[in-house]
Each structure stands twice: as structure tokens, then as C-alpha cells.
Enzyme design. Structure first.
Site, mmCIF file in Angstrom:
data_model
loop_
_atom_site.group_PDB
_atom_site.id
_atom_site.type_symbol
_atom_site.label_atom_id
_atom_site.label_comp_id
_atom_site.label_asym_id
_atom_site.label_seq_id
_atom_site.Cartn_x
_atom_site.Cartn_y
_atom_site.Cartn_z
ATOM 1 N N ASP A 181 -26.768 10.510 -30.744
ATOM 2 C CA ASP A 181 -25.396 10.642 -31.384
ATOM 3 C C ASP A 181 -25.025 11.920 -30.446
ATOM 4 O OD1 ASP A 181 -23.465 11.473 -32.880
ATOM 5 O OD2 ASP A 181 -24.834 11.896 -34.650
ATOM 6 N N ASP A 183 -22.231 13.590 -30.551
ATOM 7 C CA ASP A 183 -21.386 14.586 -31.078
ATOM 8 C C ASP A 183 -22.044 14.932 -32.489
ATOM 9 O OD1 ASP A 183 -20.956 12.456 -32.413
ATOM 10 O OD2 ASP A 183 -18.845 12.081 -31.584
ATOM 11 N N ASP A 185 -21.986 13.482 -35.133
ATOM 12 C CA ASP A 185 -21.151 13.224 -36.559
ATOM 13 C C ASP A 185 -21.967 12.242 -37.266
ATOM 14 O OD1 ASP A 185 -20.887 11.047 -34.800
ATOM 15 O OD2 ASP A 185 -18.811 11.100 -34.695
ATOM 16 N N ASP A 202 -19.696 4.557 -33.482
ATOM 17 C CA ASP A 202 -18.910 5.618 -33.377
ATOM 18 C C ASP A 202 -17.977 5.305 -31.967
ATOM 19 O OD1 ASP A 202 -17.731 7.999 -32.953
ATOM 20 O OD2 ASP A 202 -19.538 9.179 -32.776
ATOM 21 N N ASP A 220 -3.200 8.353 -36.355
ATOM 22 C CA ASP A 220 -3.659 7.744 -35.143
ATOM 23 C C ASP A 220 -2.543 7.455 -34.322
ATOM 24 O OD1 ASP A 220 -6.463 8.288 -35.927
ATOM 25 O OD2 ASP A 220 -6.907 6.013 -36.344
ATOM 26 N N ASP A 224 -7.665 6.291 -31.617
ATOM 27 C CA ASP A 224 -8.259 5.793 -32.811
ATOM 28 C C ASP A 224 -9.315 6.745 -33.397
ATOM 29 O OD1 ASP A 224 -8.911 4.025 -34.773
ATOM 30 O OD2 ASP A 224 -10.162 2.652 -33.982
ATOM 31 N N ILE A 230 -7.131 0.388 -35.074
ATOM 32 C CA ILE A 230 -5.784 0.498 -35.465
ATOM 33 C C ILE A 230 -5.304 1.870 -34.834
ATOM 34 C CG2 ILE A 230 -4.086 0.414 -37.101
ATOM 35 C CD1 ILE A 230 -6.011 -1.503 -38.649
ATOM 36 N N GLU A 242 -0.920 2.796 -38.297
ATOM 37 C CA GLU A 242 -1.969 3.143 -39.641
ATOM 38 C C GLU A 242 -1.054 3.271 -40.744
ATOM 39 O OE1 GLU A 242 -4.934 3.928 -40.664
ATOM 40 O OE2 GLU A 242 -6.235 4.050 -38.595
ATOM 41 N N SER A 260 -36.442 -0.870 -48.555
ATOM 42 C CA SER A 260 -36.554 -1.834 -47.334
ATOM 43 C C SER A 260 -35.734 -3.032 -47.827
ATOM 44 C CB SER A 260 -37.979 -2.193 -47.257
ATOM 45 O OG SER A 260 -38.845 -2.389 -48.218
HETATM 46 CA CA LIG Z 1 -21.486 10.398 -32.820
HETATM 47 CA CA LIG Z 2 -17.824 10.577 -32.917
HETATM 48 CA CA LIG Z 3 -7.402 3.949 -36.555
#
Ligand SMILES: [Ca+2]
Ligand SMILES: [Ca+2]
Ligand SMILES: [Ca+2]
Ligand SMILES: *[C@@H]1O[C@H](CO)[C@@H](O)[C@H](O)[C@H]1NC(C)=O
Ligand SMILES: *[C@@H]1O[C@H](CO)[C@@H](O)[C@H](O)[C@H]1NC(C)=O
Ligand SMILES: *[C@@H]1O[C@H](CO)[C@@H](O)[C@H](O)[C@H]1NC(C)=O
Ligand SMILES: *[C@@H]1O[C@H](CO)[C@@H](O)[C@H](O)[C@H]1NC(C)=O
Ligand SMILES: *[C@@H]1O[C@H](CO)[C@@H](O)[C@H](O)[C@H]1NC(C)=O
Ligand SMILES: *[C@@H]1O[C@H](CO)[C@@H](O)[C@H](O)[C@H]1NC(C)=O
Length: 573
Positions: A181, A183, A185, A202, A220, A224, A230, A242, A260
Site C-alpha cells: 500500500d 500511499d 490509504d 486502489d 471526478d 476517478d 465513473i 458522477e 474466519s
Molecule cells: Ca493505497
Molecule cells: Ca490511493
Molecule cells: Ca468515480
């Protein structure tokens, strides 16, 4: 609750010996998961040798050859350790997998513990049999020590170059966030390692404010930002897509906080059946391991794809939400963790959910912990179960946290615990995949063996003692009631909350009505989790209740056809 506490031992069984997972520490005895692994592997190898009319050494070589390259090394190490012992036992017609695994020292009997065996004992106690074959204790002791020290070493260190990889996985897995990951986020652009199999992919892993579920940035217009595929502006009207396609209907994401069962734990039955096992069955092993043996992408709440690797298809709350409104594309998060109970959920797991109350769309959240509060704990099964008062406090604490995280206008559905007596009642006469070849191993035999080495995923329900099963269900019902009472009194600012029973008997009635069998609902290998079809039925039941509790909330987007025409599969998953 981290990966080292995963109690799902049949998995551990295979992984501890042949995989690159960190070896979990369990409160097991008599060799625990290594003993289970040995017994399973020797069983399959021996059956393979009979099926293919070859020596057991060749049966082992065959089994090792099925494994992906990375796993062949450890498999051969294991093979070298056990074959001399097995050959000796066969020579004297004393071989069975239990005797072999005890003779190698991988299974043993601790003081005050019973001698554990998967198969019925043929000629008195196992230790007695072994003493007859290997009367020279000194030589034997050295061999046993060699075996144990070999098994103690981390599998990761046996494989060149894997150490760093293992460390990375081990570190990240404990916070239940995506490993890859860029960035930060909390959404990933790869599938496994808590990536898009668990949370929507992502679409830009270098921009922290681009992720699934957010309200679009500046409509957007150009890019996107919410990953629903979209974006752009309509030339005729000058409006963003959008706005044109996604603003008439409310958008919702879906999250499950669970165990689980929520993450859809599944071990392939082909790995455990000598009749079905093949080279091909292990092809997906690296993916399966990197997903913690979970299949969230095929699960009841967040499933989004069919897979030829499992029988039956996928349907889920997410798919229903997306069918109603294609603007919800990719807005799902599976916060399911193997071994989770109300305590670990409140202490750690809940914090791995990603949602901004300000910037993101509202959520439909499921809180579903269906068994570990009565399953965890082996030393004193009944004593270690969660008490209703604690369940209440922990669940309340989770709801309080959710109230700080969920966008206004969200919804929460909390389920009770299952009545796990369904497992024993349904499987008590059935043959386990390990017994496919000779029809000789039933579920109760597997349950008892796991219980004996104190490695059962649920000693309370996977017990031959009906009064223990009854007690477990009675406590589970008391805990369900605790959850229900909290939902009735909790005052939330940002969401409405409702309770629903996790009613396996009802799932079974529904499936039988459609021509299925009750046992189809249970995972064949562990005899414990909901199966693929179990997940489909659960998803239908959850969706039905979401619409019953919150009528008119989830409505159809009139622009779905336009979205499809304009944006196709919206970037897929
Ligand atoms: Ca990410
Ligand atoms: Ca991201
Ligand atoms: Ca979008
Ligand atoms: C198994 O192999 C042995 C020798 O390798 C042969 O004598 C025997 O006929 C074979 N049995 C079957 C059932 O193929
Ligand atoms: C999965 O398969 C079922 C049954 O064949 C089908 O109805 C469904 O549309 C498929 N779902 C997806 C997401 O491809
Ligand atoms: C819930 O978890 C928090 C930490 O996240 C902890 O401080 C609190 O004591 C827990 N509550 C209960 C009832 O266990
Ligand atoms: C389990 O705990 C209960 C409650 O403390 C106690 O009464 C019981 O004797 C314990 N059982 C065992 C086997 O330790
Ligand atoms: C367990 O519960 C069932 C259903 O309530 C009951 O019929 C049975 O007698 C109970 N068995 C024991 C041993 O308590
Ligand atoms: C369940 O709750 C009832 C009522 O409070 C209590 O009498 C019973 O002992 C509880 N059972 C278990 C197994 O905790």
C-alpha cells in the site's frame, strides 16, 4: 488477535511443515499442530502408495512432487526424517500413521495427557508398539531430538531468500492492513496480502485521497478518485458523469467486522483426499497462503467473483448492492480475521477499517462473530468462554468506535453466535476427506484427535460429549442475547443498528428446500466453517434482513444501463 493465535489447526497442520507461514504458537499438547501435520501427511502418502501400487517412499515423493517449488524443499526434509522409521515399521507390519508419527517423535505423549491417535489403535498402546520396534533408547533419543529441533526451526529460514519476505508478512499481518500500500490509504492495488480480495482495489496507489468509497473529488471531472470506474464530463450537458449517473440514488459501501467465517476460511478438500490430490490442486497454494487461507472475494458479505476453485457460485451483499446501484462499484471491506472474538475485535481489529466520516459515503456494516467467544480456550473449555457481561461491554465499545468513524446515515447489523451443534449433528456419520480412499475416517474421529492434541478450532462444539456441546450452545445463546440487548439500547448518532440471529438451522432449511443437503453448508476439511454455498445462503439471508430492517434505503439506480454502456466493467476488480 494475530496470525500466531489462529486456532484453525487443520490449516496449521499443513502449513507448519510445508509452508512459509510463521509457525503459530498454540496452547497445544503432545506435538500439537506438528503432530496433526505429520499424521495427515503420512496418511495421504500411504494412501497414495496404495492407490498407485508403489512403495510408501514413492508415495511420499509423489506427494512432495505435487507441491509448488517453494514447498518441495521442506517436504523433502520431512521425508528424509520419517522414511527410515516408516520402512522399519512396515517391515514389521506395525505401520499406521499414528505409530509412524509417534515413532519419529513428532507426536508424543506429555505427562498427564492421554495418548492421541487419529486411527483406532490396533495392538494396545502406541508407545508399547514402538518400544518393541526400537528397543535401543539412546539411538532413538538422538533421532527424536533431531526431528524436534528440525521442526522447531522456522520454515522461512529453510528456504533461501524467504526470510525477509516472511518477516514482512508476519509484521503486516498482525495489523490486518494491506501489505502492499504505497500511499497508506489502506487500499492496495494487488489482490492478496489483505489487498483487493479483502478491500476494493486502489485505482491509484500513489494518491492517498484516491480510494474506493469516497465522495468524488470535484465530480471526478478528469480522474476517478473513488475507484468506481465513473469519471469525466458529458459534453452535451456539461455535467460530470458522477453527477449525471450517481447523484439520484444514495451510494453505500459494505463492511463486515468478523471472524474466519466472515473472511470465508476454506482449505481445499483436494489437499486432504488421496483420491483427489494432484499437482494441480496445489497450484493456487501461494495465493491461498497469502490470503491467510481466507476467500473474502467469494464470501457472503464482500464476495464479488466466481471461482472454478470452489464448488458453487458466489453471491453476496456487496453484489446485491452493486446490482442495485453500479456507482457502489468496489466499495467493500472485509475486516474478517481468523480467530477473532469480541475481545480482539474491540482491542485491535476494528481499527483496520478504513472510512472517513466526512469524505466517504455511508456504510452498511455487519458485526458478525459467530463462535470464537465460546470456542477459544482448550485448557478449561467452559471456564474460558466469554461472559455475557463482557460481550456487552466489548460490543458497546466497538459500536462507540463505529459512531466516530461511520458517515452519518450508516447502518449496522449485528448477528448473534451460531448454534454449532449443527456441525456434530450433521457430520457425525460422514466420512472426512482424509478417509475418502478407504472410507475409514469419520468427522468425530478427526474432532477427537484434534481435541486430544488440544488443537481443535472449537473444543466445545467439536466434541463427542453431548453435554459439552449443549453447554457451549447455551452460552452462545446467552452471548447472542447480550448482543441483541445492546442493539436495542445503544444510542448512536451516525447509524441505526439492528440484531439478527445467525440461524444455521434456517440456512439449512432454505438449502434443503432447493434440493441440497445440510452437510453442503459446512466446509469439508475443517468440519467447522460455512462452505461456499453456506456463504451464498448467508449472504441472501443478510441482504433480506437489511431490506427488512431498513426498508426503502437501498434503491435502484435508474442509470445502471447508461453506466454499463459508457464505462463497461468499470475497471473490474
Ligand atoms: Ca493505497
Ligand atoms: Ca490511493
Ligand atoms: Ca468515480
Ligand atoms: C503392483 O506391483 C507389483 C510389483 O511392482 C505387481 O506384482 C502387482 O501385480 C501390482 N498390483 C497391481 C494391482 O497392479
Ligand atoms: C457467478 O455464477 C452464477 C451462476 O452461474 C451467475 O449467475 C453469476 O452471475 C456469476 N457471478 C459473477 C459475479 O460472475
Ligand atoms: C476495548 O478496547 C479498548 C482499546 O481499543 C480498551 O481500552 C477497552 O478496555 C476495551 N473494552 C473492553 C470492554 O474490553
Ligand atoms: C474449569 O474452571 C471451572 C471454573 O473455575 C472449575 O470449576 C473447573 O474445575 C475447571 N475444570 C478443569 C478441568 O480445570
Ligand atoms: C442436549 O440438548 C438437547 C436439546 O435441547 C436435549 O434433547 C438433550 O437431552 C441434551 N443432552 C444432554 C446430555 O444434556
Ligand atoms: C445462560 O443464562 C441463564 C440465565 O441468565 C443462566 O441461568 C445460565 O446458567 C446461562 N448458561 C450458560 C451456559 O452460561
Amino acid at each position: 488477535m494475530d496470525i500466531t493465535k489462529v486456532r484453525l489447526t487443520v490449516w496449521v497442520a499443513v502449513c507448519a511443515v510445508v509452508s512459509l507461514q510463521p509457525v503459530p504458537v498454540l496452547s497445544s499438547v503432545n506435538g500439537g499442530h506438528n503432530c496433526a501435520a505429520c499424521t495427515i501427511i503420512v496418511s495421504i502418502a500411504e494412501q497414495l502408495s496404495e492407490i498407485h501400487n508403489e512403495t510408501i517412499t514413492d508415495g511420499f515423493a509423489r506427494l512432495c512432487s505435487f507441491l509448488p517449488d517453494d514447498y518441495v524443499g521442506p517436504c523433502k526434509v520431512f521425508l528424509d526424517l520419517v522414511t527410515p522409521v516408516i520402512e522399519e515399521l512396515i517391515l514389521r507390519d506395525l505401520f499406521n500413521p499414528d505409530v509412524a508419527c509417534h515413532a519419529t517423535g513428532i507426536c508424543y505423549t506429555e505427562a498427564g495427557q492421554p495418548e492421541c491417535a487419529l486411527y483406532p489403535k490396533r495392538k494396545g498402546s502406541i508407545s508399547h508398539t514402538i518400544k518393541k520396534v526400537f528397543p535401543d533408547p539412546m539411538v532413538w533419543k538422538i533421532h527424536k531430538q533431531k526431528v524436534r529441533s528440525n521442526l522447531k526451526s522456522d520454515i522461512c529460514t529453510l528456504l533461501p531468500g524467504l526470510k525477509q519476505f516472511c518477516e514482512m508478512i508476519e509484521k503486516k499481518l498482525t495489523d490486518h492492513l494491506p501489505v502492499m500500500d504505497e500511499d497508506s490509504d489502506r487500499f492496495s492495488s494487488i489482490e492478496t496480502l489483505r489487498g483487493s480480495h479483502f478491500r476494493g482495489r486502489d485505482c491509484d496507489d500513489f494518491q492517498k485521497n484516491f480510494y474506493p468509497g469516497r465522495r468524488p473529488i470535484d465530480g471526478d471531472k478528469l480522474e476517478d478518485s473513488n475507484c468506481n470506474g465513473i469519471y469525466g464530463t458529458d459534453k452535451k450537458t456539461g455535467k460530470t458523469y458522477e453527477e449525471l449517473f450517481c447523484s439520484d440514488t444514495k451510494n453505500y459501501g459494505v463492511v463486515i467486522l468478523g471472524d474466519s467465517a466472515a473472511a470465508h476460511f476454506h482449505l481445499p478438500r483436494e489437499w486432504f483426499s488421496a483420491v483427489e490430490i494432484s499437482w494441480k490442486s496445489f497450484e493456487p497454494a501461494p495465493m491461498i497462503i497469502a490470503d491467510e487461507i481466507d476467500w473474502p472475494h467469494l464470501s457472503a458479505v464482500t464476495g464479488y467473483t466466481n471461482s472454478s476453485l470452489l464448488p458453487w457460485w458466489t453471491d453476496s451483499v456487496y453484489l446485491k448492492l452493486n446490482e442495485l446501484n453500479r456507482c457502489n462499484h468496489r466499495d467493500y471491506q472485509n475486516i474478517g480475521v481468523n480467530g477473532a472474538d469480541s475481545g480482539s475485535m474491540n482491542d485491535t481489529i476494528q481499527y483496520s477499517m478504513a472510512r472517513s466520516p466526512k469524505n466517504d459515503y455511508p456504510l452498511l456494516v455487519f458485526y458478525s462473530l459467530i463462535g470464537n467467544d465460546v470456542c477459544n480456550g482448550h485448557a478449561n473449555t467452559t471456564h474460558d468462554m466469554t461472559l455475557p457481561a463482557d460481550m456487552k461491554k466489548r460490543f458497546e465499545s466497538t459500536l462507540k468506535y463505529l459512531d466516530t468513524q461511520l458517515p452519518a446515515g450508516s447502518f449496522v447489523i449485528a448477528t448473534g453466535l451460531a448454534d454449532g451443534r449443527f456441525l456434530y449433528n450433521t457430520l457425525k456419520d460422514k466420512i472426512h476427506p482424509l478417509g475418502d480412499w478407504r472410507k475409514d475416517i469419520t468427522y468425530p474421529m478427526v474432532y477427537d484427535f484434534l481435541d486430544c492434541i488440544k488443537s481443535s478450532p472449537c473444543a466445545g462444539w467439536m466434541s463427542h460429549d453431548e453435554s459439552i456441546r449443549n453447554f457451549t450452545s447455551e452460552r452462545a445463546a446467552n452471548l447472542s442475547l447480550a448482543v441483541k440487548e445492546v442493539t436495542e439500547t445503544f444510542k448512536a448518532t451516525n447509524f441505526k443498528v439492528h440484531y439478527v440471529d445467525y440461524d444455521i438451522e434456517e440456512f439449512s432449511r432454505r438449502w434443503v428446500k432447493r434440493g441440497g443437503k445440510p452437510e453442503d453448508l459446512i466446509e469439508p476439511v475443517d468440519g467447522f466453517h460455512p462452505s461456499q454455498i453456506g456463504n451464498v445462503i448467508t449472504g441472501e439471508y443478510f441482504w433480506e434482513h437489511a431490506n427488512k430492517f431498513f426498508p426503502g434505503v437501498f434503491s435502484k439506480n435508474p442509470h445502471n444501463a447508461d453506466i454499463k454502456k459508457m464505462f463497461g466493467d468499470q475497471g473490474g476488480y
